[in-house]
Design a protein around this motif. Structure first.
Motif, PDB file in Angstrom:
ATOM      1  N   GLY A   1       0.814  -1.205   0.000  1.00 37.12           N
ATOM      2  CA  GLY A   1       0.000   0.000   0.000  1.00 37.12           C
ATOM      3  C   GLY A   1       0.847   1.253   0.000  1.00 37.12           C
ATOM      4  O   GLY A   1       2.080   1.205  -0.081  1.00 37.12           O
ATOM      5  N   LEU A   2       0.185   2.397   0.094  1.00 36.93           N
ATOM      6  CA  LEU A   2       0.884   3.673   0.139  1.00 36.93           C
ATOM      7  C   LEU A   2       1.601   3.848   1.477  1.00 36.93           C
ATOM      8  O   LEU A   2       1.168   3.291   2.491  1.00 36.93           O
ATOM      9  CB  LEU A   2      -0.106   4.818  -0.060  1.00 36.93           C
ATOM     10  N   PRO A   3       2.681   4.617   1.512  1.00 34.60           N
ATOM     11  CA  PRO A   3       3.348   4.908   2.785  1.00 34.60           C
ATOM     12  C   PRO A   3       2.385   5.612   3.745  1.00 34.60           C
ATOM     13  O   PRO A   3       1.624   6.495   3.343  1.00 34.60           O
ATOM     14  CB  PRO A   3       4.505   5.826   2.383  1.00 34.60           C
ATOM     15  N   VAL A   4       2.414   5.226   5.006  1.00 32.44           N
ATOM     16  CA  VAL A   4       1.527   5.807   6.012  1.00 32.44           C
ATOM     17  C   VAL A   4       2.302   6.854   6.801  1.00 32.44           C
ATOM     18  O   VAL A   4       3.187   6.511   7.593  1.00 32.44           O
ATOM     19  CB  VAL A   4       0.996   4.716   6.967  1.00 32.44           C
ATOM     20  N   PRO A   5       2.004   8.148   6.601  1.00 40.36           N
ATOM     21  CA  PRO A   5       2.773   9.209   7.262  1.00 40.36           C
ATOM     22  C   PRO A   5       2.765   9.113   8.779  1.00 40.36           C
ATOM     23  O   PRO A   5       3.762   9.421   9.430  1.00 40.36           O
ATOM     24  CB  PRO A   5       2.069  10.496   6.792  1.00 40.36           C
ATOM     25  N   THR A   6       1.633   8.677   9.368  1.00 39.63           N
ATOM     26  CA  THR A   6       1.533   8.603  10.825  1.00 39.63           C
ATOM     27  C   THR A   6       2.271   7.408  11.409  1.00 39.63           C
ATOM     28  O   THR A   6       2.345   7.261  12.626  1.00 39.63           O
ATOM     29  CB  THR A   6       0.050   8.541  11.252  1.00 39.63           C
ATOM     30  N   GLU A   7       2.802   6.528  10.533  1.00 36.97           N
ATOM     31  CA  GLU A   7       3.545   5.357  10.999  1.00 36.97           C
ATOM     32  C   GLU A   7       4.923   5.300  10.335  1.00 36.97           C
ATOM     33  O   GLU A   7       5.363   4.253   9.876  1.00 36.97           O
ATOM     34  CB  GLU A   7       2.738   4.080  10.719  1.00 36.97           C
ATOM     35  N   ASN A   8       5.576   6.473  10.292  1.00 37.28           N
ATOM     36  CA  ASN A   8       6.919   6.589   9.726  1.00 37.28           C
ATOM     37  C   ASN A   8       6.995   6.048   8.296  1.00 37.28           C
ATOM     38  O   ASN A   8       7.958   5.383   7.914  1.00 37.28           O
ATOM     39  CB  ASN A   8       7.949   5.869  10.614  1.00 37.28           C
ATOM     40  N   ASN A   9       5.939   6.352   7.510  1.00 34.31           N
ATOM     41  CA  ASN A   9       5.860   5.948   6.092  1.00 34.31           C
ATOM     42  C   ASN A   9       5.940   4.437   5.891  1.00 34.31           C
ATOM     43  O   ASN A   9       6.425   3.964   4.861  1.00 34.31           O
ATOM     44  CB  ASN A   9       6.938   6.656   5.276  1.00 34.31           C
ATOM     45  N   ARG A  10       5.436   3.707   6.844  1.00 40.41           N
ATOM     46  CA  ARG A  10       5.382   2.251   6.706  1.00 40.41           C
ATOM     47  C   ARG A  10       4.441   1.867   5.563  1.00 40.41           C
ATOM     48  O   ARG A  10       3.376   2.457   5.391  1.00 40.41           O
ATOM     49  CB  ARG A  10       4.880   1.630   8.008  1.00 40.41           C
ATOM     50  N   GLN A  11       4.821   0.861   4.793  1.00 35.88           N
ATOM     51  CA  GLN A  11       3.981   0.345   3.712  1.00 35.88           C
ATOM     52  C   GLN A  11       3.477  -1.042   4.084  1.00 35.88           C
ATOM     53  O   GLN A  11       4.261  -1.985   4.191  1.00 35.88           O
ATOM     54  CB  GLN A  11       4.768   0.278   2.396  1.00 35.88           C
ATOM     55  N   TYR A  12       2.173  -1.148   4.283  1.00 30.65           N
ATOM     56  CA  TYR A  12       1.581  -2.439   4.621  1.00 30.65           C
ATOM     57  C   TYR A  12       1.452  -3.297   3.358  1.00 30.65           C
ATOM     58  O   TYR A  12       1.255  -2.790   2.258  1.00 30.65           O
ATOM     59  CB  TYR A  12       0.200  -2.247   5.248  1.00 30.65           C
ATOM     60  N   GLU A  13       1.534  -4.599   3.562  1.00 29.96           N
ATOM     61  CA  GLU A  13       1.356  -5.522   2.445  1.00 29.96           C
ATOM     62  C   GLU A  13      -0.049  -6.123   2.503  1.00 29.96           C
ATOM     63  O   GLU A  13      -0.557  -6.450   3.576  1.00 29.96           O
ATOM     64  CB  GLU A  13       2.398  -6.639   2.494  1.00 29.96           C
ATOM     65  N   TYR A  14      -0.668  -6.239   1.345  1.00 27.46           N
ATOM     66  CA  TYR A  14      -2.026  -6.761   1.239  1.00 27.46           C
ATOM     67  C   TYR A  14      -2.035  -8.011   0.365  1.00 27.46           C
ATOM     68  O   TYR A  14      -1.473  -7.993  -0.733  1.00 27.46           O
ATOM     69  CB  TYR A  14      -2.957  -5.710   0.632  1.00 27.46           C
ATOM     70  N   ASN A  15      -2.668  -9.065   0.877  1.00 25.26           N
ATOM     71  CA  ASN A  15      -2.850 -10.272   0.078  1.00 25.26           C
ATOM     72  C   ASN A  15      -4.181 -10.134  -0.664  1.00 25.26           C
ATOM     73  O   ASN A  15      -5.247 -10.362  -0.106  1.00 25.26           O
ATOM     74  CB  ASN A  15      -2.872 -11.515   0.966  1.00 25.26           C
TER      75      ASN A  15
END
Length: 442
Positions: free
Chosen positions: A87-101
């Motif tokens: 997914g897109l980088p999450v600004p509120t989580e240090n630009n973490r990118q979650y993975e989606y199955n």
């Protein structure tokens, strides 16, 4: 991060929308039972309570049907194969990118095959959804409200909140948790995407299939208005499933928090309110015992033409934009899920580069107006209502009217966010693409 601005009228608006959202599906259900989908006006409060008890009281069978369906989809989300998309980088989580199955397409077909086998063998007749519509609705509402409280307070306790206003009711309504996930069978499942893509739309389709089967049982035929609704929903829901890999970049996933608003409407509101037209056709055909009388085949043919054209624009425009985003991030994976409409992936698309680093697409459908998919969506919603023309009434038009208001409000929210994000680049973009919904008009 700046201060979170309140929307929907703040706390007062949130309370009003929660009450209204609970009222609508139950009112529609009572209307179908006691007024054949017309305006329902009980003569007394006692009559209202009695009608509610008769139609919408929760039952254990309704509980097991609804929770079993949700649990089945949760398991499918964990075990079935699919595309792995970031997914897109999450600004509120240090630009973490979650993975989606992204395995909704597999879940969709496995569910349809499984339920068809259960229905035709008599193990689980799908017509039970039409028979216990009000009871299943009540269970869905109760479950969505309980889940909303669990998610809200667990997020606060585990300190997984973001963009809070610290107005308790408003934060409960809008949500405080952006990426709720649960680990099941060794896999992380994104609850927000599960609810938005599968629980809402798949249950909606099953409710419509149940209405069609009920009509067939009564008359040994399925009328053209019911066939139209089935076709429209099949196209729409199949598109959501086959394009799931594009959804992590959408507003609901990367920006909206998973609060009562999304939980309730995904788990209860969407499937039971949007199924109104199919049930309206069903109850009126049963009431009159003349399911084919009064059908205008000319109108039905016109509706099919508008439906297919609107669907094509809706499907291809969303594919163009989301695949463009994925290409920009290097996460695009070609996929050939049925039906692949033409012109859904742009080659060397034109776009505007903004000072904040983002890009704005100005090619394909997006060079004609800024929200082509909204216009197509409204056209399809209106067609759903017009398919009920055989028995004139007001309530079939609630959905397109409600949807129009929701889309316009969503557009204003999006514009406000884009103005703040892109500043002068947004004006440049609007000068380049001056129309919001219909080229040359608005």
């Amino acid at each position: 991060m700046g201060k979170e601005e309140k929307e929907f009228g703040g706390t007062t608006g949130a309370i009003g929308l929660i009450l209204f959202s609970h009222f609508v599906p139950f009112y529609f259900t009572l209307s179908l039972r006691y007024s054949s989908g017309g305006l329902y006006c009980p003569s007394s409060f006692d009559e209202l309570i009695q009608n509610f008890k008769e139609t919408c009281s929760p039952t254990w069978s309704a509980f097991f049907i609804y929770t079993g369906f949700c649990l089945l989809q949760l398991i499918f989300a964990a075990i079935l194969p699919g595309l792995r998309i970031k997914g897109l980088p999450v600004p509120t989580e240090n630009n973490r990118q979650y993975e989606y199955n992204c395995n909704a397409l597999a879940s969709w077909y496995v569910t349809l095959i499984l339920l068809a086998a259960l229905h035709f063998t008599g193990i689980f007749r799908l017509t039970i959804l039409a028979d216990q519509f009000g009871s299943v609705l009540c269970v869905a509402v109760i479950c969505s409200d309980i889940l909303s409280f669990i998610i809200h307070f667990y997020a606060i306790k585990s300190k997984q909140t973001c963009r809070m206003t610290h107005s308790p009711i408003y934060d409960f309504f809008m949500g405080v948790w952006l990426n709720p996930r649960i680990r099941i069978l060794g896999q992380d499942v994104d609850l927000k995407m599960l609810a938005e893509v599968r629980l809402s739309w798949l249950l909606l389709f099953l409710l419509i299939v149940s209405a069609a089967l009920k009509q067939y049982e009564a008359f040994h035929t399925v009328t053209w208005p019911m066939i139209f609704i089935l076709t429209a929903q099949l196209l729409y829901i199949n598109a959501c499933m086959k394009g799931e890999e594009c959804i992590p970049t959408t507003w609901d996933i990367f920006y909206e928090k998973w609060g009562w608003m999304l939980i309730y409407w995904n788990l209860a509101g969407v499937p039971f309110v949007y199924a109104f037209q199919a049930n309206y056709i069903l109850v009126n055909s049963l009431r009159t015992q003349q399911p084919t009388e009064g059908i205008s085949m000319t109108l039905i043919m016109v509706l099919f033409v508008i439906l297919f054209l609107a669907y094509y624009i809706w499907d291809s425009s969303q594919a163009q934009k989301n695949r463009f985003r994925m290409q920009q991030r290097g996460t695009y994976v070609p996929r050939s899920a049925f039906p692949q409409v033409p012109w859904n992936t742009l080659k060397d698309p034109k776009y505007l580069k903004t000072e904040c680093g983002s890009t704005l697409l100005i090619d394909g459908w997006w060079k004609y107006c800024r929200k082509p998919h909204y216009t197509a969506d409204i056209c399809m919603a209106t067609c759903w209502a017009l398919s009920c023309h055989q028995w004139p009434g007001v309530l079939p038009y609630f959905y397109p009217a409600f949807f129009f208001g929701m889309i316009v409000h969503r557009y204003t929210r999006d514009v406000a966010r884009c103005k703040a994000k892109y500043s002068k680049d947004w004006k440049t973009y609007c000068d380049r693409v001056p129309y919001a919904f219909i080229p040359g008009i608005i």
